[in-house]
Design an enzyme around this catalytic site. Sequence first.
Site, PDB file in Angstrom:
ATOM      1  N   TYR A  58       1.260 -20.833  -7.819  1.00  0.00           N
ATOM      2  CA  TYR A  58       2.678 -19.916  -7.226  1.00  0.00           C
ATOM      3  C   TYR A  58       3.768 -20.923  -7.185  1.00  0.00           C
ATOM      4  O   TYR A  58       4.347 -22.016  -7.258  1.00  0.00           O
ATOM      5  CB  TYR A  58       2.668 -19.689  -5.048  1.00  0.00           C
ATOM      6  CG  TYR A  58       1.032 -19.369  -5.382  1.00  0.00           C
ATOM      7  CD1 TYR A  58       0.310 -18.558  -5.656  1.00  0.00           C
ATOM      8  CD2 TYR A  58       0.546 -19.379  -3.838  1.00  0.00           C
ATOM      9  CE1 TYR A  58      -0.347 -17.842  -5.396  1.00  0.00           C
ATOM     10  CE2 TYR A  58      -0.892 -18.890  -2.959  1.00  0.00           C
ATOM     11  CZ  TYR A  58      -1.682 -17.704  -4.272  1.00  0.00           C
ATOM     12  OH  TYR A  58      -2.783 -17.611  -3.473  1.00  0.00           O
ATOM     13  N   PHE A 205      -4.130 -11.229   1.567  1.00  0.00           N
ATOM     14  CA  PHE A 205      -4.099  -9.463   1.501  1.00  0.00           C
ATOM     15  C   PHE A 205      -4.191  -9.233   3.316  1.00  0.00           C
ATOM     16  O   PHE A 205      -4.110  -7.850   3.694  1.00  0.00           O
ATOM     17  CB  PHE A 205      -3.841  -8.706   1.201  1.00  0.00           C
ATOM     18  CG  PHE A 205      -3.631  -9.039  -0.111  1.00  0.00           C
ATOM     19  CD1 PHE A 205      -2.563 -10.020  -0.908  1.00  0.00           C
ATOM     20  CD2 PHE A 205      -4.114  -8.754  -1.603  1.00  0.00           C
ATOM     21  CE1 PHE A 205      -2.302  -9.973  -1.658  1.00  0.00           C
ATOM     22  CE2 PHE A 205      -3.856  -8.483  -2.721  1.00  0.00           C
ATOM     23  CZ  PHE A 205      -2.362  -9.136  -3.110  1.00  0.00           C
ATOM     24  N   PRO A 206      -4.034  -9.860   4.183  1.00  0.00           N
ATOM     25  CA  PRO A 206      -4.617  -9.292   5.616  1.00  0.00           C
ATOM     26  C   PRO A 206      -3.503  -8.578   6.270  1.00  0.00           C
ATOM     27  O   PRO A 206      -3.580  -8.305   7.596  1.00  0.00           O
ATOM     28  CB  PRO A 206      -4.057 -10.780   6.440  1.00  0.00           C
ATOM     29  CG  PRO A 206      -3.467 -11.951   6.003  1.00  0.00           C
ATOM     30  CD  PRO A 206      -3.593 -11.629   4.472  1.00  0.00           C
ATOM     31  N   LEU A 207      -2.251  -7.888   5.885  1.00  0.00           N
ATOM     32  CA  LEU A 207      -1.243  -7.689   6.335  1.00  0.00           C
ATOM     33  C   LEU A 207      -1.131  -6.433   5.305  1.00  0.00           C
ATOM     34  O   LEU A 207      -0.318  -5.518   5.211  1.00  0.00           O
ATOM     35  CB  LEU A 207      -0.319  -8.403   6.887  1.00  0.00           C
ATOM     36  CG  LEU A 207       0.103  -9.086   7.751  1.00  0.00           C
ATOM     37  CD1 LEU A 207       1.489 -10.767   7.417  1.00  0.00           C
ATOM     38  CD2 LEU A 207      -0.748  -8.816   8.991  1.00  0.00           C
ATOM     39  N   GLY A 208      -1.815  -6.667   4.251  1.00  0.00           N
ATOM     40  CA  GLY A 208      -1.598  -5.305   3.860  1.00  0.00           C
ATOM     41  C   GLY A 208      -0.540  -5.663   2.061  1.00  0.00           C
ATOM     42  O   GLY A 208      -0.928  -4.353   1.406  1.00  0.00           O
ATOM     43  N   PHE A 211       2.971  -7.137  -2.073  1.00  0.00           N
ATOM     44  CA  PHE A 211       3.547  -5.993  -3.629  1.00  0.00           C
ATOM     45  C   PHE A 211       2.565  -4.777  -3.109  1.00  0.00           C
ATOM     46  O   PHE A 211       3.315  -4.031  -3.744  1.00  0.00           O
ATOM     47  CB  PHE A 211       1.943  -6.379  -4.612  1.00  0.00           C
ATOM     48  CG  PHE A 211       2.085  -8.106  -5.069  1.00  0.00           C
ATOM     49  CD1 PHE A 211       2.683  -8.402  -5.110  1.00  0.00           C
ATOM     50  CD2 PHE A 211       0.222  -9.057  -4.498  1.00  0.00           C
ATOM     51  CE1 PHE A 211       2.771 -10.149  -5.906  1.00  0.00           C
ATOM     52  CE2 PHE A 211       0.118 -10.282  -5.251  1.00  0.00           C
ATOM     53  CZ  PHE A 211       2.007 -10.350  -5.713  1.00  0.00           C
ATOM     54  N   THR A 212       2.335  -4.000  -1.978  1.00  0.00           N
ATOM     55  CA  THR A 212       2.254  -2.956  -2.020  1.00  0.00           C
ATOM     56  C   THR A 212       2.614  -2.593  -0.338  1.00  0.00           C
ATOM     57  O   THR A 212       2.456  -1.347   0.432  1.00  0.00           O
ATOM     58  CB  THR A 212       1.146  -2.493  -1.985  1.00  0.00           C
ATOM     59  OG1 THR A 212      -0.021  -3.709  -0.786  1.00  0.00           O
ATOM     60  CG2 THR A 212      -0.086  -2.368  -3.067  1.00  0.00           C
TER      61      THR A 212
HETATM   62  N1  LIG Z   1      -7.765 -15.813  -3.435  1.00  0.00           N
HETATM   63  C1  LIG Z   1      -6.438 -14.640  -3.816  1.00  0.00           C
HETATM   64  O1  LIG Z   1      -7.122 -14.671  -4.955  1.00  0.00           O
HETATM   65  C2  LIG Z   1      -5.306 -14.588  -3.204  1.00  0.00           C
HETATM   66  C3  LIG Z   1      -4.496 -13.411  -3.724  1.00  0.00           C
HETATM   67  C4  LIG Z   1      -3.364 -13.425  -2.292  1.00  0.00           C
HETATM   68  C5  LIG Z   1      -3.178 -14.137  -1.456  1.00  0.00           C
HETATM   69  N2  LIG Z   1      -3.688 -14.910  -1.640  1.00  0.00           N
HETATM   70  C6  LIG Z   1      -3.588 -15.898  -0.113  1.00  0.00           C
HETATM   71  O2  LIG Z   1      -3.290 -15.143   0.814  1.00  0.00           O
HETATM   72  C7  LIG Z   1      -2.348 -15.272   1.358  1.00  0.00           C
HETATM   73  C8  LIG Z   1      -2.196 -13.654   2.161  1.00  0.00           C
HETATM   74  O3  LIG Z   1      -1.524 -13.421   1.424  1.00  0.00           O
HETATM   75  P1  LIG Z   1      -0.344 -12.394   0.940  1.00  0.00           P
HETATM   76  O4  LIG Z   1       0.894 -13.705   1.275  1.00  0.00           O
HETATM   77  O5  LIG Z   1      -0.117 -12.375  -0.200  1.00  0.00           O
HETATM   78  O6  LIG Z   1      -0.231 -11.046   2.180  1.00  0.00           O
HETATM   79  P2  LIG Z   1      -0.258 -10.731   3.573  1.00  0.00           P
HETATM   80  O7  LIG Z   1      -0.640 -11.703   4.022  1.00  0.00           O
HETATM   81  O8  LIG Z   1      -1.012  -9.909   3.437  1.00  0.00           O
HETATM   82  O9  LIG Z   1       1.300  -9.703   3.214  1.00  0.00           O
HETATM   83  C9  LIG Z   1       2.179 -11.061   2.979  1.00  0.00           C
HETATM   84  C10 LIG Z   1       3.773  -9.427   3.557  1.00  0.00           C
HETATM   85  O10 LIG Z   1       4.056  -9.757   4.971  1.00  0.00           O
HETATM   86  C11 LIG Z   1       5.295  -9.620   5.416  1.00  0.00           C
HETATM   87  N3  LIG Z   1       5.247 -10.030   6.540  1.00  0.00           N
HETATM   88  C12 LIG Z   1       4.067 -12.044   7.235  1.00  0.00           C
HETATM   89  N4  LIG Z   1       3.706 -11.549   7.849  1.00  0.00           N
HETATM   90  C13 LIG Z   1       5.017 -10.848   9.180  1.00  0.00           C
HETATM   91  C14 LIG Z   1       5.166  -9.737  10.382  1.00  0.00           C
HETATM   92  N5  LIG Z   1       4.787 -10.749  11.120  1.00  0.00           N
HETATM   93  N6  LIG Z   1       5.636  -8.835   9.890  1.00  0.00           N
HETATM   94  C15 LIG Z   1       6.159  -8.169   8.817  1.00  0.00           C
HETATM   95  N7  LIG Z   1       5.930  -8.636   8.007  1.00  0.00           N
HETATM   96  C16 LIG Z   1       5.304  -9.530   7.860  1.00  0.00           C
HETATM   97  C17 LIG Z   1       5.628 -10.763   4.758  1.00  0.00           C
HETATM   98  O11 LIG Z   1       7.220 -10.668   4.471  1.00  0.00           O
HETATM   99  P3  LIG Z   1       7.990 -11.641   4.654  1.00  0.00           P
HETATM  100  O12 LIG Z   1       8.126 -12.947   4.415  1.00  0.00           O
HETATM  101  O13 LIG Z   1       9.291 -11.265   4.977  1.00  0.00           O
HETATM  102  O14 LIG Z   1       7.361 -12.554   5.946  1.00  0.00           O
HETATM  103  C18 LIG Z   1       4.926 -10.628   3.335  1.00  0.00           C
HETATM  104  O15 LIG Z   1       5.526  -9.740   2.261  1.00  0.00           O
HETATM  105  C19 LIG Z   1      -1.668 -15.938   0.753  1.00  0.00           C
HETATM  106  O16 LIG Z   1      -0.286 -16.129   0.823  1.00  0.00           O
HETATM  107  C20 LIG Z   1      -1.941 -16.666  -0.035  1.00  0.00           C
HETATM  108  O17 LIG Z   1      -1.794 -17.838   0.362  1.00  0.00           O
HETATM  109  C21 LIG Z   1      -4.937 -15.399  -2.191  1.00  0.00           C
END
Ligand SMILES: NC(=O)c1ccc[n+]([C@@H]2O[C@H](COP(=O)([O-])OP(=O)(O)OC[C@H]3O[C@@H](n4cnc5c(N)ncnc54)[C@H](OP(=O)(O)O)[C@@H]3O)[C@@H](O)[C@H]2O)c1
Length: 298
Positions: A58, A205-208, A211-212
């Site tokens: 990262y 991607f718990p919040l989708g 990237f998308t």
């Molecule tokens: N094992 C793997 O291959 C893999 C792949 C991807 C990710 N991961 C891990 O999984 C974690 C979660 O996935 P992710 O961060 O990619 O995606 P995510 O948690 O689904 O979504 C992150 C997005 O949500 C926004 N967000 C977060 N909280 C919010 C809220 N309360 N209201 C509105 N928007 C909100 C963030 O923007 P803001 O910054 O503006 O809040 C960011 O754009 C990553 O951080 C990483 O540690 C692991």
Amino acid sequence: MTSTARLGSHDVRRIGFGAMQLAGPGVFGPPRDPEAARAVLRRAVELGVDHIDTSQYYGPDVVNELIRDALHPYPDGLRIVSKVGAKRDDHGAWLPAQTPAELRAGVEANLIALQVDSLAAVNLRLLDGGAHVPLAEQLGVMEDLRREGKLEGIGLSNATTEQLDEAAGVVELVCVQNAFSVAQRDGEDILDWCVARGIAFVPFFPLGSAFTGGPAALAADPAIAAVAEKHGVTATQVALAWLLQQDDGILLIPGTSSVRHLEENLAAGDVTLDADDLTALDDVRQKGDPLGAASNGD
Ligand SMILES: NC(=O)c1ccc[n+]([C@@H]2O[C@H](COP(=O)([O-])OP(=O)(O)OC[C@H]3O[C@@H](n4cnc5c(N)ncnc54)[C@H](OP(=O)(O)O)[C@@H]3O)[C@@H](O)[C@H]2O)c1
């Protein structure tokens, strides 16, 4: 709903923190405001987060350094989980790094950057299906690293149930990370696999996904919006509460670069959806292909 769940030999809070969003745009390079990123980490720990998900790739290197600068010496009980199996090129593209030498170097780079002797768990991240190197060979070096004390538990990420079956025959898995959310349920078979074996499922991607445009899509979904309005909470809180209620063994690692969003995400643990809500959320429109999205990112 329980407030903690097992991560290998540890109990951690159901809602942790995914650190990927702390890097610059595209998870590449430093953030615009490194002090703001460190403030998110400090606030997370202050609010009781005891499970942080990260990776050396990262940034690369950026996020682990932010974690170390913000939190070292680490509070007792903080479990840092990382992942190996990928690397970045000079333009930020995500490439496989799955030879035994690369996996070993990946774990050791995490230990140095985070200034720890051992990680609570390390996920073997299978990029592009993970076929570059035989799975048993990759797991063999992960097991060597575990026996050397460099990691406590082995996880698998972006795996199929067939790969999980194969892996579980070779090593003891403590966690699985695959994409899964209220809006993208392809990972349901992976959840079932973990539940049947009592292994932590940690959906990414718990919040989708950023990237998308995941959070905006959640808010625009009529079924989610109606449940959010009924409870006086946000769409993202509904999405996290829905995940928590899928099984008591699920651990969440929502990613954010914002203290306000972090606080909101942690408060999702107080939201209880009733049977009517869960039925209504069955109507959520299924969005896209998360693994396709993931090939543009982690
Ligand atoms: N094992 C793997 O291959 C893999 C792949 C991807 C990710 N991961 C891990 O999984 C974690 C979660 O996935 P992710 O961060 O990619 O995606 P995510 O948690 O689904 O979504 C992150 C997005 O949500 C926004 N967000 C977060 N909280 C919010 C809220 N309360 N209201 C509105 N928007 C909100 C963030 O923007 P803001 O910054 O503006 O809040 C960011 O754009 C990553 O951080 C990483 O540690 C692991």
